[in-house]
Scaffold this motif. Structure first.
Motif, PDB file in Angstrom:
ATOM      1  N   PRO A 104      -0.274  24.803 -51.453  1.00 23.38           N
ATOM      2  CA  PRO A 104      -0.241  24.237 -50.099  1.00 23.38           C
ATOM      3  C   PRO A 104       0.682  25.027 -49.184  1.00 23.38           C
TER       4      PRO A 104
ATOM      5  N   PRO B 275       3.691  25.424 -46.986  1.00 24.93           N
ATOM      6  CA  PRO B 275       4.946  24.662 -47.059  1.00 24.93           C
ATOM      7  C   PRO B 275       5.156  23.754 -45.853  1.00 24.93           C
ATOM      8  N   GLN B 276       5.734  22.605 -46.105  1.00 23.10           N
ATOM      9  CA  GLN B 276       5.982  21.644 -45.032  1.00 23.10           C
ATOM     10  C   GLN B 276       6.888  22.246 -43.957  1.00 23.10           C
ATOM     11  N   GLY B 277       7.801  23.117 -44.379  1.00 22.42           N
ATOM     12  CA  GLY B 277       8.685  23.743 -43.397  1.00 22.42           C
ATOM     13  C   GLY B 277       7.943  24.533 -42.337  1.00 22.42           C
ATOM     14  N   TRP B 278       6.801  25.107 -42.693  1.00 23.93           N
ATOM     15  CA  TRP B 278       6.001  25.836 -41.719  1.00 23.93           C
ATOM     16  C   TRP B 278       5.467  24.878 -40.646  1.00 23.93           C
ATOM     17  N   TYR B 279       5.045  23.702 -41.083  1.00 32.93           N
ATOM     18  CA  TYR B 279       4.551  22.704 -40.124  1.00 32.93           C
ATOM     19  C   TYR B 279       5.690  22.186 -39.257  1.00 32.93           C
ATOM     20  N   ASP B 280       6.833  21.917 -39.889  1.00 30.83           N
ATOM     21  CA  ASP B 280       7.974  21.389 -39.150  1.00 30.83           C
ATOM     22  C   ASP B 280       8.431  22.353 -38.063  1.00 30.83           C
TER      23      ASP B 280
ATOM     24  N   THR C 211      -2.847  22.315 -39.350  1.00 26.15           N
ATOM     25  CA  THR C 211      -4.042  22.076 -40.151  1.00 26.15           C
ATOM     26  C   THR C 211      -4.814  20.910 -39.555  1.00 26.15           C
TER      27      THR C 211
ATOM     28  N   HIS D 183      -7.009  25.983 -40.921  1.00 27.19           N
ATOM     29  CA  HIS D 183      -5.579  26.247 -40.733  1.00 27.19           C
ATOM     30  C   HIS D 183      -5.360  27.314 -39.662  1.00 27.19           C
TER      31      HIS D 183
END
Length: 568
Positions: A403, A405-410, A416, A482
């Motif tokens: 997946p 990483p959540q940090g990229w979204y944050d 996505t 994405h």
């Protein structure tokens, strides 16, 4: 080397910088010169140690030994076409002339074992003299343990793996296809993992890429007894009667005068991390995101210009698109990612703007050309579907199916969505739905009518050969979809001091500054504003290091038939 006082020593040849400058030191040593290398940072290897480690040197003996049949004459046709009738023409032709001899010197004086990266196409292979089978070579994995007590002197690679797994450039391409070509991709991964773990069990530490090349050069330097002063910064050159006769350096806070009777070779890199120069000549208000050595702040340029040197091509760098860095992090270069099917790149409006798979220097040049125009690209994005994410390595660290990483979204670096329309709403890429629809039509047909993606040999090299009819094109059809932000990074600047075909530094009017040479990124690119093939940046550092040292030793004093025959 003779010591005259605590603050002054005399050598034959002083080399400033410990990347490809180590090739100059080895060439000078073999020619009978007393050589000293000074390195500003506490680590040896420069940007070479951070790079992929490949070199583009046509007609060299490695290609011959691996069954190739490249010729310097054909490569000359290629460079004449892409470099053209510019100030770099003489330099590019001498590069070809002395390239094979440089490789032979490295084979003699180092324990590196080189291989031909067969199939790694020239960047402009469709031009006259170009080669789709390629002229790029690199080192096989090298045991860095051979450095012994000097092991920790070497600069760590930017792509150091968490497990011992020496991945060469050829390996990278195959491992990236481990899902779609499992027999080749997984087989290569297992082979390198076995080499890394097996070597560790035997007390060996195998590295690849730029780490291997830099380690092999350093090993050669150490075995030759060439001293390397780390933590030693160039302060200024000494000029006497219009000749450079040495330099003043700062060695751990102590000024030392180094008299260099045969010359000074500046191999201190470019001005990658000099924010003021980069704003003035290249980036304007764009951020400086260089992946070059942190010691590259333009010291060699400043010292050279103070001695009367001219400058050229300061607007140029070895540009590289990269995933936008997270706060406090570094950009992550994108190489194969841009060529693989199931992806496209768009500007801030959501429109495509380039053949995504083009060589990275050309990519950056187009981005900056558009920035200077009335139609800038603005924020860039790579857009892909889940099949792409499931199939390929991304940003050098996300393995297939992993997946994002959540940090990229944050950080707002990644988005996505279940549909392209929803992705357009989330990112503000208003024209993305129409762009994807048009791209999908091209992908179905296997022909990109807008930018010809996948039509050239270099594009296809990093494509997916398991997919047809075009290994670089596939429609984006099933979500989730994405989008990841892309920035313009670089591997270092490639504008610098003006030099002639022997590496001698010249003034803007072409007058030679006796006793002063510049090589690698300290000098203006030997190929003008072009990049002929993978490893041309390291290649010119190696070759012009050889040329400069041999010239300083009096072995290349004249362009005579005998001299040409000696290095043919």
């Amino acid at each position: 080397m003779s010591e005259q006082s605590a603050q002054q020593i005399t050598v034959d040849l002083l080399v400033v910088g410990s990347g490809t400058g180590m090739a100059a030191a080895l060439a000078g040593h073999e020619a009978g010169l007393n050589v000293l290398i000074v390195e500003k940072t506490d680590k040896v290897g420069g940007s070479t140690a951070l790079s992929g480690g490949a070199f583009w040197i046509p007609g060299n003996p490695v290609i011959d030994a691996d069954g190739g049949s490249d010729s310097v004459e054909r490569a000359g046709e290629y460079l004449a076409d892409i470099v053209g009738d510019t100030a770099a023409a003489e330099r590019s032709q001498n590069y070809l002339r002395f390239g094979p001899a440089t490789v032979r010197l490295l084979q003699r004086l180092t324990r590196l074992d080189f291989m031909w990266s067969k199939g790694y196409s020239d960047y402009h292979a469709e031009r006259p003299g170009g080669s789709a089978v390629g002229r790029t070579c690199e080192s096989k994995p090298f045991d860095i343990g051979l450095l012994g007590e000097h092991r920790d002197d070497l600069r760590s690679g930017s792509m150091a793996a968490p497990i011992p797994m020496p991945i060469t450039g050829v390996d990278y391409r195959l491992i990236n296809l481990m899902v779609t070509l499992p027999r080749r991709g997984l087989g290569r991964a297992v082979r390198r993992l076995s080499q890394g773990l097996g070597g560790k069990a035997l007390g060996r530490e195998y590295v690849a890429g730029g780490q291997a090349l830099a380690a092999g050069l350093y090993d050669g330097v150490l075995r030759a007894g060439i001293p390397v002063w780390r933590g030693t910064a160039l302060e200024r050159l000494i000029v006497d009667d219009d000749r450079v006769t040495g330099a003043v350096v700062d060695r751990d806070g102590t000024p030392v005068t180094i008299v260099a009777e045969r010359g000074v070779v500046l191999a201190a890199g470019g001005f990658d991390h000099n924010a003021e120069l980069r704003r003035e000549h290249q980036l304007g208000d764009l951020p400086e995101l260089s992946l070059g050595s942190p010691g590259n702040t333009g010291d060699g340029l400043a010292a050279g210009t103070d001695a009367g040197a001219g400058l050229d091509l300061l607007d140029q760098a070895w540009w590289f698109p990269a995933v936008a860095p997270l706060p406090g992090g570094s950009p992550k270069v994108m190489l194969a990612e841009r060529s693989l099917p199931g992806s496209l790149m768009v500007d801030e409006a959501g429109e495509r703007f380039i053949d995504e798979a083009t060589d990275y220097m050309s990519f950056g040049q187009e981005v900056l050309a558009r920035r200077r125009s009335a139609d800038p690209i603005g924020q860039m994005w790579i857009v892909f579907d889940q099949k792409y994410r499931n199939s390929y390595v991304f940003a050098g660290e996300l393995f297939p199916r992993a997946p994002i990483p959540q940090g990229w979204y944050d950080a707002g670096t990644a988005f996505t969505a279940d549909s392209i329309d929803e992705l357009a709403d989330a990112t503000g890429l208003a024209k993305l739905p129409g762009t994807v629809a048009r791209f999908n039509e091209f992908a179905e047909a296997g022909v990109d009518d807008d930018f010809r993606r996948g039509s050239g040999a270099y594009d296809r090299y990093y494509g997916d050969p398991s997919h047809g009819p075009n290994p670089c094109l596939r429609p984006l059809q099933r979500g989730p979809f994405h989008a990841v932000k892309v920035v313009l990074s670089d591997l270092g600047t490639c504008g610098g001091l003006r030099t002639d075909g022997y590496g001698r530094v010249t003034s803007d009017s072409g007058e030679v500054i006796d006793g002063l040479y510049a090589v690698g990124n300290n000098a203006a690119n030997a190929f003008g504003n072009r990049y002929p093939g993978a490893g041309a940046t390291i290649g010119q550092g190696l070759v012009y290091g050889y040329i400069a040292a041999r010239h300083a030793a009096g072995l290349l004093a004249a362009d005579t038939p005998a001299a040409r025959a000696q290095h043919s």
